[in-house]
Design an enzyme around this catalytic site. Sequence first.
Site, mmCIF file in Angstrom:
data_model
loop_
_atom_site.group_PDB
_atom_site.id
_atom_site.type_symbol
_atom_site.label_atom_id
_atom_site.label_comp_id
_atom_site.label_asym_id
_atom_site.label_seq_id
_atom_site.Cartn_x
_atom_site.Cartn_y
_atom_site.Cartn_z
ATOM 1 N N HIS A 145 59.226 7.796 56.912
ATOM 2 C CA HIS A 145 60.188 7.261 55.948
ATOM 3 C C HIS A 145 61.587 7.808 56.155
ATOM 4 O O HIS A 145 62.378 7.898 55.226
ATOM 5 C CB HIS A 145 59.692 7.519 54.528
ATOM 6 C CG HIS A 145 58.381 6.847 54.271
ATOM 7 N ND1 HIS A 145 57.315 7.471 53.706
ATOM 8 C CD2 HIS A 145 57.958 5.603 54.574
ATOM 9 C CE1 HIS A 145 56.291 6.635 53.655
ATOM 10 N NE2 HIS A 145 56.658 5.494 54.177
ATOM 11 N N GLY A 160 64.149 13.649 54.921
ATOM 12 C CA GLY A 160 64.561 14.297 53.678
ATOM 13 C C GLY A 160 64.162 13.442 52.494
ATOM 14 O O GLY A 160 63.832 12.265 52.657
ATOM 15 N N SER A 162 64.151 11.187 49.065
ATOM 16 C CA SER A 162 64.995 10.069 48.628
ATOM 17 C C SER A 162 66.183 10.636 47.871
ATOM 18 O O SER A 162 66.021 11.521 47.049
ATOM 19 C CB SER A 162 64.273 9.155 47.636
ATOM 20 O OG SER A 162 63.033 8.801 48.073
ATOM 21 N N GLY A 163 67.341 10.089 48.157
ATOM 22 C CA GLY A 163 68.517 10.489 47.392
ATOM 23 C C GLY A 163 69.271 11.655 48.003
ATOM 24 O O GLY A 163 70.320 12.042 47.509
ATOM 25 N N VAL A 164 68.774 12.224 49.113
ATOM 26 C CA VAL A 164 69.464 13.357 49.710
ATOM 27 C C VAL A 164 70.665 12.877 50.549
ATOM 28 O O VAL A 164 71.573 13.639 50.859
ATOM 29 C CB VAL A 164 68.494 14.234 50.546
ATOM 30 C CG1 VAL A 164 68.184 13.598 51.888
ATOM 31 C CG2 VAL A 164 69.037 15.639 50.726
ATOM 32 N N GLY A 165 70.655 11.573 50.875
ATOM 33 C CA GLY A 165 71.819 11.009 51.559
ATOM 34 C C GLY A 165 71.583 10.632 53.007
ATOM 35 O O GLY A 165 72.512 10.627 53.810
ATOM 36 N N LYS A 166 70.343 10.282 53.345
ATOM 37 C CA LYS A 166 70.047 9.884 54.724
ATOM 38 C C LYS A 166 70.791 8.600 55.092
ATOM 39 O O LYS A 166 71.418 8.506 56.140
ATOM 40 C CB LYS A 166 68.543 9.621 54.905
ATOM 41 C CG LYS A 166 67.702 10.863 54.958
ATOM 42 C CD LYS A 166 66.241 10.481 54.865
ATOM 43 C CE LYS A 166 65.965 9.907 53.500
ATOM 44 N NZ LYS A 166 64.611 9.631 53.141
ATOM 45 N N SER A 167 70.686 7.607 54.207
ATOM 46 C CA SER A 167 71.301 6.311 54.507
ATOM 47 C C SER A 167 72.821 6.434 54.580
ATOM 48 O O SER A 167 73.454 5.878 55.470
ATOM 49 C CB SER A 167 70.924 5.282 53.447
ATOM 50 O OG SER A 167 69.530 5.117 53.429
ATOM 51 N N ASP A 184 64.746 4.026 56.476
ATOM 52 C CA ASP A 184 63.679 4.152 55.482
ATOM 53 C C ASP A 184 62.280 3.821 55.963
ATOM 54 O O ASP A 184 61.314 4.098 55.281
ATOM 55 C CB ASP A 184 63.959 3.270 54.257
ATOM 56 C CG ASP A 184 64.635 4.075 53.180
ATOM 57 O OD1 ASP A 184 64.618 5.303 53.285
ATOM 58 O OD2 ASP A 184 65.169 3.472 52.249
ATOM 59 N N GLU A 209 69.815 0.062 52.564
ATOM 60 C CA GLU A 209 70.162 0.013 51.157
ATOM 61 C C GLU A 209 71.083 1.188 50.875
ATOM 62 O O GLU A 209 70.746 2.336 51.134
ATOM 63 C CB GLU A 209 68.922 0.112 50.281
ATOM 64 C CG GLU A 209 69.232 -0.141 48.833
ATOM 65 C CD GLU A 209 68.557 0.827 47.893
ATOM 66 O OE1 GLU A 209 68.861 0.767 46.697
ATOM 67 O OE2 GLU A 209 67.755 1.656 48.338
ATOM 68 N N ARG A 250 71.152 30.770 61.475
ATOM 69 C CA ARG A 250 72.545 31.111 61.695
ATOM 70 C C ARG A 250 72.847 31.262 63.174
ATOM 71 O O ARG A 250 74.001 31.322 63.577
ATOM 72 C CB ARG A 250 72.900 32.413 60.954
ATOM 73 C CG ARG A 250 72.593 32.368 59.458
ATOM 74 C CD ARG A 250 73.497 31.400 58.740
ATOM 75 N NE ARG A 250 74.876 31.849 58.741
ATOM 76 C CZ ARG A 250 75.407 32.593 57.779
ATOM 77 N NH1 ARG A 250 74.687 32.971 56.755
ATOM 78 N NH2 ARG A 250 76.663 32.952 57.860
#
Lengths: 319, 87
Positions: A145, A160, A162-167, A184, A209, A250
Site C-alpha cells: 500500500h 508509511g 495513511s495521512g503521513v504524506g506519501k502522495s 496506494d 488521490e 545519523r
Amino acid sequence: MEKRTIHIRDLTGNESKIDLHLVLVAGKAGVGKEISMGDINRPGLGLAGFFDFFAYDRIQIFGLGETAFMRQLAPDRKGEIFERFFSYSVRCCIFTHNEHPDELFLELANRHQVPTFVTTHRTTRFISLLTHVLEEIFSPMVVNHGTLVDVFGVGVLLMGKSGVGKSECALELVERGHRLVADDMVEIRKIDESLLMGYGSEVIRHHMEIRGLGIINVKDVFGIRSVRNRKRIELVVLLEEWASGKEYDRLGIDENKYSILDMDVPFITVPVRPGRNIPIIIETAALNQRLKKMGVYSARELDNRIQHWMMMEGRKRHD
Amino acid sequence: MTEKEVVVKSDAGVHARPAMMFVREAMKYPCEVFIVKDDVEANGKSIMSVLGLAITSGTRLIVRAAGQDEEDAVDRLVSLIENDFKN
C-alpha cells in the site's frame, strides 16, 4: 500469493509487454484449459513414434524440424502418429516460423479441443520470450500500500501510515521531473532472485488521490514524461511522524534492509515534521543509493578519511 | 483481527462514489481496515486502493479490520456494502 496455473488464453493477452504473436488456428473450445508451471516440450520424439516419457502436459512447440518431419510422413503413418499424439491430454500446441499445420492436424486439434497457435517468431527466440512471459506470470506477487516513484532512475517505494504524506511527497517529486508508477496500491512481483518489479493496478493506473483536491490523473496533468508503468524497486523509504524519543540514523554507515517476498531491499526511515522538505531528502536518498550501487559509500568514506587523518596526526605528534 | 464476508449487490459495482462512502466510514475508526478481493488486499482507508480492486456487482469480498474498535468497524462497513452504500 503465487499463481500455480494459468488459462491458455492468458498467453495471448499477457500482462507483460511482450507480444508472442500468437494466432489461434484450431482448438478454440480449449482456450479455457489450464496449464501449470511454465515448462515446454519439443514433440520431435513423439512424432517419430516414441511416446515414452511424453510430456503431454507441457506446451508443445513445433519448430521447423518438426513441421518438415510431419510433412514427409506417409499419410497412413501420419494418421497413426497424430491419433496417438492427441490420445494424450495435450494442453496446447504452438507452431513457430509461421508454419501452419496440415488439415489433419487441425481437424484432430479441433476434435480434441487442443488450442493450436501459429507464431511468426523463430523457435529459439519464441522459447526465450515464452519463458520470460511465463516466469513473469508465475512469479510470486504481493500488493503493497505504498507509493512507487522512479527518482533519478532509482525505483523508490514510499511507505508509511495513511495521512503521513506519501502522495503529497510523490506529487512534489513528479513536479520536480520524476515519474510516478503507482500510488496506494503497488503490485510487486519477484521476477527472479535479484529482481523485484513494481506495477500499478491497471484500472487506476497513474491516478492519485490528494486530500483537498480529490482524484487527479497524473499523466494528464503532468504529461507522459511524469509516469511509467513499471519499475524495479531498489529502495524502500518509510515516512513516519517524527517521534521525539526515537533514535534516527545519523551516520548511514550501517545498511538497513526491508524484506519483500523474501528479498532484502535497502531501507531507510525518514522522520517527517512540518517544514522538512521530504522530496529533496528522497531525491538525495535515491542519488546516494545510486552511488552505493557503484560502490561509493559516503558515510564509510568520510569515516575512512577521518581515521586516516587521525592516524597521520598521531604519527606527526610522535615524530 | 476481525473479518466478515460480504457480496456486493449494487448494480454499478464499487465506483468512485461508493468507494468514497466506504473510505469515509473506514476513516472514522482508529483500526486498520482492508478489503480483500481474490486474495488481493486493498487499504480500506485509501480511495485509490479501493478503486484499484475494480469491484463489480456480485463480487465476494472480505472486510477485514485490525486494531481498536475492529469489530464495530467491520459490522458498520459490511452493513454499508449490504445497503448499497446508502447511509
